[in-house]
Design an enzyme around this catalytic site. Structure first.
Site, short mmCIF file in Angstrom:
data_model
loop_
_atom_site.label_atom_id
_atom_site.label_comp_id
_atom_site.label_asym_id
_atom_site.label_seq_id
_atom_site.Cartn_x
_atom_site.Cartn_y
_atom_site.Cartn_z
N GLY A 266 20.54 24.97 10.75
CA GLY A 266 19.12 24.31 11.39
C GLY A 266 19.57 25.03 12.93
N SER B 258 19.42 20.71 16.41
CA SER B 258 18.89 20.01 15.34
C SER B 258 19.70 18.84 14.77
CB SER B 258 18.58 21.04 14.17
OG SER B 258 19.76 21.46 13.95
N GLY B 259 21.14 18.88 15.15
CA GLY B 259 21.79 17.76 14.96
C GLY B 259 22.88 18.04 13.93
N LYS B 260 23.30 19.25 13.63
CA LYS B 260 24.49 19.71 12.54
C LYS B 260 25.80 19.01 12.85
CE LYS B 260 23.43 24.06 13.37
NZ LYS B 260 22.68 23.86 14.71
N SER C 138 29.15 23.36 10.08
CA SER C 138 27.86 23.58 10.96
C SER C 138 27.77 24.55 11.61
CB SER C 138 27.88 21.92 11.66
OG SER C 138 29.25 21.94 12.33
#
Ligand SMILES: Nc1ncnc2c1ncn2[C@@H]1O[C@H](COP(=O)(O)OP(=O)(O)OP(=O)(O)O)[C@@H](O)[C@H]1O
Ligand SMILES: [Mg+2]
Length: 204
Positions: A33, A37-39, A104
């Protein structure tokens, strides 16, 4: 170019032997992402939950690996592809060892993520689960979060080829897991991942 005269030396232990003896099964969740985005946030929270449940797991964070294994790589197209290739190979090895691996990395190109998937699918002892998790949030949401201040730098022209600004991001075609971080909080995203691992029989 690659070496010649290489002969694969197979072991005595099968994957099933390993799974039975150690009561564990490997898999990779590949968080992709946009930046912000928050990975990494989700991977870290998921790692904590899995360890509480005594599931052997390990994070391979793209940023972290760039301080060691991938310290020789920059952000050219070629280096980004090589970065993802190495993450794919290392995650494959960890998954084969019976670990639940949490990768990630922005990994912007579908072809590069597909290559990582193939590394898992083509294992000599049979395919290993590879779950592509699309960490989805609109660019403006990621930019407003800007946890590392990178978007500000990119907008000021201090970082070139920044994914989502002046470098492409290809959203996954058919991700196994969809995490909409503009709508769901971290705990909900973690629960979605755990449910997915359960439904696939990776964890009990
Ligand atoms: N549902 C959510 N899941 C994850 N992070 C969230 C969520 N909602 C808000 N956030 C916030 O969004 C930010 C995400 O930052 P994070 O470093 O995890 O992004 P990233 O995808 O790893 O970025 P990068 O590619 O730059 O490493 C954090 O500040 C986090 O607190
Ligand atoms: Mg991150």
């Amino acid at each position: 170019m690659g070496a010649t005269n290489i002969h694969w030396h197979g072991g005595i232990v099968t994957r099933e032997d390993r799974a039975r003896a150690l009561n564990m099964r490997g898999a990779t969740i590949w968080f992709t992402g946009l930046s912000g985005s928050g990975k990494s946030t989700i991977a870290a929270a998921l790692e904590k939950e899995l360890l509480i449940a005594r599931v052997p797991c390990y994070r391979l964070d793209g940023d972290n690996l760039r301080t060691g294994l991938n310290a020789d790589l920059g952000f050219s197209d070629r280096d980004r592809t090589e970065n993802v290739r190495r993450l794919g190979e290392v995650s494959h090895l960890f998954a084969d060892a019976g670990i639940v691996v949490l990768v990630s990395a922005i990994s912007p190109l579908q072809a590069d993520r597909d290559a990582a998937r193939r590394a898992h699918q083509n294992d000599r002892n049979g395919p290993l689960p590879f779950l592509e998790a699309y960490v989805k949030a609109p660019l403006d949401v990621c930019e407003s979060r800007d946890p590392k201040g990178l978007y500000k730098k990119a907008r000021r022209g201090e970082i070139m080829s920044f994914t989502g600004i002046d470098s492409p991001y290809e959203a996954p075609n058919s991700p196994e897991i969809l995490l909409d971080t503009a709508r769901c909080d971290v705990a909900e995203c973690v629960a979605t991942c755990i449910e997915n691992l359960r439904s696939r029989g990776v964890i009990a």
